[in-house]
Scaffold this motif. Structure first.
Motif, PDB file in Angstrom:
ATOM      1  N   THR A 102     135.242  63.350  -7.752  1.00 58.62           N
ATOM      2  CA  THR A 102     133.970  62.655  -8.045  1.00 58.62           C
ATOM      3  C   THR A 102     133.277  62.121  -6.976  1.00 58.62           C
ATOM      4  O   THR A 102     133.701  62.263  -5.829  1.00 58.62           O
ATOM      5  CB  THR A 102     134.363  61.059  -8.874  1.00 58.62           C
ATOM      6  OG1 THR A 102     135.194  60.390  -7.755  1.00 58.62           O
ATOM      7  CG2 THR A 102     135.367  61.365  -9.941  1.00 58.62           C
ATOM      8  N   LEU A 104     132.370  59.131  -5.581  1.00 59.90           N
ATOM      9  CA  LEU A 104     133.321  58.391  -4.873  1.00 59.90           C
ATOM     10  C   LEU A 104     134.281  59.032  -3.999  1.00 59.90           C
ATOM     11  O   LEU A 104     134.463  58.551  -3.014  1.00 59.90           O
ATOM     12  CB  LEU A 104     133.833  57.120  -5.764  1.00 59.90           C
ATOM     13  CG  LEU A 104     134.307  55.924  -5.205  1.00 59.90           C
ATOM     14  CD1 LEU A 104     133.642  55.432  -4.114  1.00 59.90           C
ATOM     15  CD2 LEU A 104     135.115  55.183  -6.258  1.00 59.90           C
ATOM     16  N   ARG A 121     137.259  51.766   0.020  1.00 61.58           N
ATOM     17  CA  ARG A 121     136.752  51.873  -0.920  1.00 61.58           C
ATOM     18  C   ARG A 121     135.340  51.028  -1.473  1.00 61.58           C
ATOM     19  O   ARG A 121     134.478  51.549  -1.864  1.00 61.58           O
ATOM     20  CB  ARG A 121     137.873  51.447  -2.407  1.00 61.58           C
ATOM     21  CG  ARG A 121     137.506  52.214  -3.384  1.00 61.58           C
ATOM     22  CD  ARG A 121     138.542  51.665  -4.597  1.00 61.58           C
ATOM     23  NE  ARG A 121     137.689  51.617  -5.785  1.00 61.58           N
ATOM     24  CZ  ARG A 121     137.458  52.438  -6.804  1.00 61.58           C
ATOM     25  NH1 ARG A 121     137.920  53.686  -6.391  1.00 61.58           N
ATOM     26  NH2 ARG A 121     137.106  52.399  -7.835  1.00 61.58           N
ATOM     27  N   LEU A 125     131.519  52.374  -2.085  1.00 62.53           N
ATOM     28  CA  LEU A 125     130.629  51.792  -3.133  1.00 62.53           C
ATOM     29  C   LEU A 125     129.221  51.282  -2.860  1.00 62.53           C
ATOM     30  O   LEU A 125     128.272  51.482  -3.271  1.00 62.53           O
ATOM     31  CB  LEU A 125     131.546  50.810  -4.148  1.00 62.53           C
ATOM     32  CG  LEU A 125     132.598  51.591  -5.168  1.00 62.53           C
ATOM     33  CD1 LEU A 125     133.482  50.657  -5.715  1.00 62.53           C
ATOM     34  CD2 LEU A 125     131.845  52.461  -6.181  1.00 62.53           C
ATOM     35  N   LEU A 128     127.005  53.958  -1.895  1.00 62.58           N
ATOM     36  CA  LEU A 128     126.301  54.624  -3.026  1.00 62.58           C
ATOM     37  C   LEU A 128     125.336  53.700  -3.473  1.00 62.58           C
ATOM     38  O   LEU A 128     124.389  54.124  -3.991  1.00 62.58           O
ATOM     39  CB  LEU A 128     127.461  55.026  -4.021  1.00 62.58           C
ATOM     40  CG  LEU A 128     128.240  56.060  -3.486  1.00 62.58           C
ATOM     41  CD1 LEU A 128     129.375  56.476  -4.682  1.00 62.58           C
ATOM     42  CD2 LEU A 128     127.449  57.362  -3.313  1.00 62.58           C
ATOM     43  N   LYS A 129     125.587  52.473  -3.397  1.00 62.93           N
ATOM     44  CA  LYS A 129     124.609  51.385  -3.966  1.00 62.93           C
ATOM     45  C   LYS A 129     123.283  51.260  -3.288  1.00 62.93           C
ATOM     46  O   LYS A 129     122.243  51.415  -3.647  1.00 62.93           O
ATOM     47  CB  LYS A 129     125.361  49.867  -4.067  1.00 62.93           C
ATOM     48  CG  LYS A 129     124.809  48.826  -4.957  1.00 62.93           C
ATOM     49  CD  LYS A 129     125.407  47.818  -5.174  1.00 62.93           C
ATOM     50  CE  LYS A 129     124.523  46.477  -5.629  1.00 62.93           C
ATOM     51  NZ  LYS A 129     125.232  45.222  -5.550  1.00 62.93           N
ATOM     52  N   PRO A 134     124.625  53.776  -7.656  1.00 62.68           N
ATOM     53  CA  PRO A 134     125.961  53.277  -7.831  1.00 62.68           C
ATOM     54  C   PRO A 134     126.470  53.701  -9.113  1.00 62.68           C
ATOM     55  O   PRO A 134     127.716  53.766  -9.328  1.00 62.68           O
ATOM     56  CB  PRO A 134     125.529  51.783  -7.688  1.00 62.68           C
ATOM     57  CG  PRO A 134     124.310  51.798  -8.162  1.00 62.68           C
ATOM     58  CD  PRO A 134     123.465  52.950  -7.510  1.00 62.68           C
ATOM     59  N   GLU A 135     125.576  54.105 -10.049  1.00 61.88           N
ATOM     60  CA  GLU A 135     126.056  54.523 -11.234  1.00 61.88           C
ATOM     61  C   GLU A 135     126.652  56.013 -11.368  1.00 61.88           C
ATOM     62  O   GLU A 135     127.343  56.325 -12.535  1.00 61.88           O
ATOM     63  CB  GLU A 135     124.983  53.996 -12.415  1.00 61.88           C
ATOM     64  CG  GLU A 135     124.041  55.409 -12.310  1.00 61.88           C
ATOM     65  CD  GLU A 135     122.989  55.438 -11.112  1.00 61.88           C
ATOM     66  OE1 GLU A 135     123.271  54.441 -10.395  1.00 61.88           O
ATOM     67  OE2 GLU A 135     122.053  56.231 -11.192  1.00 61.88           O
ATOM     68  N   LYS A 136     126.589  56.672 -10.245  1.00 61.44           N
ATOM     69  CA  LYS A 136     127.199  57.978 -10.193  1.00 61.44           C
ATOM     70  C   LYS A 136     128.553  58.259  -9.514  1.00 61.44           C
ATOM     71  O   LYS A 136     129.011  59.180  -9.423  1.00 61.44           O
ATOM     72  CB  LYS A 136     126.014  58.820  -9.375  1.00 61.44           C
ATOM     73  CG  LYS A 136     124.822  58.667  -9.889  1.00 61.44           C
ATOM     74  CD  LYS A 136     124.298  59.361 -10.976  1.00 61.44           C
ATOM     75  CE  LYS A 136     122.858  59.412 -11.371  1.00 61.44           C
ATOM     76  NZ  LYS A 136     122.525  59.990 -12.678  1.00 61.44           N
ATOM     77  N   ALA A 137     128.804  56.854  -9.282  1.00 62.35           N
ATOM     78  CA  ALA A 137     130.161  57.033  -8.437  1.00 62.35           C
ATOM     79  C   ALA A 137     131.364  57.975  -9.106  1.00 62.35           C
ATOM     80  O   ALA A 137     132.168  58.509  -8.550  1.00 62.35           O
ATOM     81  CB  ALA A 137     130.826  55.706  -8.311  1.00 62.35           C
ATOM     82  N   ASP A 138     131.404  57.855 -10.524  1.00 57.26           N
ATOM     83  CA  ASP A 138     132.525  58.474 -11.200  1.00 57.26           C
ATOM     84  C   ASP A 138     132.115  59.879 -11.658  1.00 57.26           C
ATOM     85  O   ASP A 138     132.800  60.489 -12.418  1.00 57.26           O
ATOM     86  CB  ASP A 138     133.156  57.895 -12.369  1.00 57.26           C
ATOM     87  CG  ASP A 138     133.840  56.243 -11.731  1.00 57.26           C
ATOM     88  OD1 ASP A 138     134.378  56.407 -10.701  1.00 57.26           O
ATOM     89  OD2 ASP A 138     133.401  55.351 -12.256  1.00 57.26           O
ATOM     90  N   VAL A 152     125.280  61.577  -1.600  1.00 57.36           N
ATOM     91  CA  VAL A 152     126.691  61.623  -1.629  1.00 57.36           C
ATOM     92  C   VAL A 152     127.260  62.131  -0.128  1.00 57.36           C
ATOM     93  O   VAL A 152     128.217  61.581   0.453  1.00 57.36           O
ATOM     94  CB  VAL A 152     127.387  62.273  -2.783  1.00 57.36           C
ATOM     95  CG1 VAL A 152     128.879  62.445  -2.599  1.00 57.36           C
ATOM     96  CG2 VAL A 152     126.676  61.517  -4.116  1.00 57.36           C
TER      97      VAL A 152
END
Ligand SMILES: Nc1ncnc2c1ncn2[C@@H]1O[C@H](COP(=O)(O)OP(=O)(O)OP(=O)(O)O)[C@@H](O)[C@H]1O
Ligand SMILES: [Mg+2]
Length: 222
Positions: A102, A104, A121, A125, A128-129, A134-138, A152
């Motif tokens: 992913t 993250l 971790r 995060l 990414l924020k 942030p909503e793409k982390a997974d 990323v």
């Protein structure tokens, strides 16, 4: 503390034969802490070659590079790996994200080899924020746009809080809006984290966003 380039020469091919190609002809200079420096020049002028030598990924034919007082031609390969992992972040034209991880997990990759830090971790995060995803982390890389993938990759380059970022055509694969986004991220990282950034680009606007420009012509800085 800085990057010192001392008479860097690089040739490809076999010494003493006509096939030898002297690409870098003796480059010296200093990149000070906190600088954001762009490298420009025509295709084939040696930009990538210079960046790889300065960032320890390639060796000069002669001459030397010192980073934070450490001579790259004296350090052994195990030490060099650790030095690189802790002090340097890399961004390339093609992001080289691992497709099965992913976003993250990709960002956290460099920290897996290093000492375990329970806050890593959360820091990943927060990057990414900060970069607006942030909503793409997974999500997997294949589920992200090119610009998101490059963000990323930049977060991955930053996760160890490196002193230096080296980037070869980081916007080469992006449209101008996403390219600008990447350069603006670099500017912010440079200002807010004090990270020294060295990047190759053939885009004059992006090159001009640096605090200093290096132009390569015929294997020399002009
Ligand atoms: N591994 C190699 N073996 C032989 N020649 C090489 C090698 N790497 C680079 N060169 C040569 O060195 C010169 C400079 O290459 P380099 O990749 O540094 O150029 P560049 O300025 O980054 O160009 P571009 O803008 O097209 O990326 C070129 O003539 C190239 O063919
Ligand atoms: Mg290149």
């Amino acid at each position: 503390m800085a990057i010192l380039m001392d008479q860097i020469k690089k040739s490809f091919g076999h010494p003493g034969t006509n096939g030898q190609n002297l690409v870098l002809k003796g480059i010296s200079g200093e990149i000070k802490d906190g600088e954001m420096v762009s490298i420009t020049g025509r295709s084939g002028s040696g930009k990538s070659t210079l960046l790889y030598i300065i960032s320890s990924l390639d060796k000069p034919t002669s001459g030397n590079v010192l980073i934070d007082g450490v001579s790259l031609n004296k350090i052994d390969s195990k030490e060099l790996h650790r030095f690189r992992n802790q002090k340097m972040g890399f961004v390339f034209q093609f992001h080289h994200l691992l497709p099965e991880l992913t976003a993250l997990e990709n960002v956290l990759m460099p920290s897996l080899k290093a000492d375990f830090d329970p806050n890593r971790r959360n820091f990943a995060l927060s990057l990414l924020k900060e970069f607006g995803i942030p909503e793409k982390a997974d999500q997997l890389p294949s589920q992200l746009s090119g610009g998101e993938q490059q963000r990323v990759a930049i977060a991955r380059a930053l996760v160890m809080k490196p002193a230096f970022i080296f980037a070869d055509e980081p916007t080469g694969n992006l449209d101008s809006a996403n390219g600008l986004l990447v350069l603006n991220l670099f500017k912010r990282i440079n200002k807010e984290h004090g990270t020294t950034i060295l990047y190759v680009t053939h885009d004059q606007v992006f090159a001009g966003m640096a605090t200093r420009q290096i132009n390569l012509v015929d294997g020399l800085v002009v």
